[in-house]
Design a protein around this motif. Sequence first.
Motif, PDB file in Angstrom:
ATOM      1  N   ASP A  55     -39.591 -25.912 -35.443  1.00  0.00           N
ATOM      2  CA  ASP A  55     -39.656 -25.278 -34.318  1.00  0.00           C
ATOM      3  C   ASP A  55     -40.397 -25.852 -33.006  1.00  0.00           C
ATOM      4  OD1 ASP A  55     -38.874 -22.468 -33.473  1.00  0.00           O
ATOM      5  OD2 ASP A  55     -41.284 -22.380 -32.713  1.00  0.00           O
ATOM      6  N   GLU A  56     -41.547 -26.718 -33.350  1.00  0.00           N
ATOM      7  CA  GLU A  56     -42.170 -27.416 -32.623  1.00  0.00           C
ATOM      8  C   GLU A  56     -41.236 -28.789 -32.088  1.00  0.00           C
ATOM      9  OE1 GLU A  56     -43.632 -26.589 -35.562  1.00  0.00           O
ATOM     10  OE2 GLU A  56     -44.224 -24.828 -34.835  1.00  0.00           O
ATOM     11  N   LYS A  57     -40.651 -29.373 -32.881  1.00  0.00           N
ATOM     12  CA  LYS A  57     -40.116 -30.759 -32.988  1.00  0.00           C
ATOM     13  C   LYS A  57     -38.973 -30.633 -32.059  1.00  0.00           C
ATOM     14  CE  LYS A  57     -38.312 -34.560 -35.446  1.00  0.00           C
ATOM     15  NZ  LYS A  57     -38.131 -35.057 -36.880  1.00  0.00           N
ATOM     16  N   LEU A  58     -37.795 -29.495 -32.251  1.00  0.00           N
ATOM     17  CA  LEU A  58     -36.623 -29.502 -31.485  1.00  0.00           C
ATOM     18  C   LEU A  58     -36.730 -28.734 -30.080  1.00  0.00           C
ATOM     19  CD1 LEU A  58     -34.404 -28.111 -34.408  1.00  0.00           C
ATOM     20  CD2 LEU A  58     -34.724 -30.698 -33.771  1.00  0.00           C
ATOM     21  N   ALA A  59     -36.061 -29.229 -29.022  1.00  0.00           N
ATOM     22  CA  ALA A  59     -36.031 -28.915 -27.717  1.00  0.00           C
ATOM     23  C   ALA A  59     -35.124 -27.622 -27.908  1.00  0.00           C
ATOM     24  CB  ALA A  59     -35.306 -29.769 -26.908  1.00  0.00           C
TER      25      ALA A  59
END
Length: 144
Positions: A55-59
């Motif tokens: 959730d944090e890693k993907l744009a």
Amino acid sequence: EWLKPNVWMDFLAMSDLPNFEGIEKIFTDEKSREVMKEIAEHDIPHSVQLPAPWDEKLAPFQKMIVTKVMRPDKMAGAIQHFIMAQKETGKKFVEPPPFDLLKSFESSRAQTPMVFVLSVGADPAKTLYEFADKKGMKEGMRAI
């Protein structure tokens, strides 16, 4: 089972893309697997946060790819949400402007009639007939 073979194959293919390396492992952890099951079964899957760290890693656009793989039937809502969340676009690119019948009438001519293309839930007939009556043109109006 909720995890369809084609979805699994798409996750394996997605793991070859930059920023998605290892995403197929999202199904090996029990907690992450439960979140993915929720996404697969949710009415608004793009509203469910992906398991950490995804959730944090993907744009936001990359998260739409996950939605596409998991729930292609819900892409219209995901795309609308994406467009509305962008500062460059926003709601004005998703919500249609209010229809101005007077303005449309003023730009029409007998040689360029007004054409209404209806969509689900849209029926301008009542408004159109009232407008024609106000203009004294109800008898001359033709609806096909």
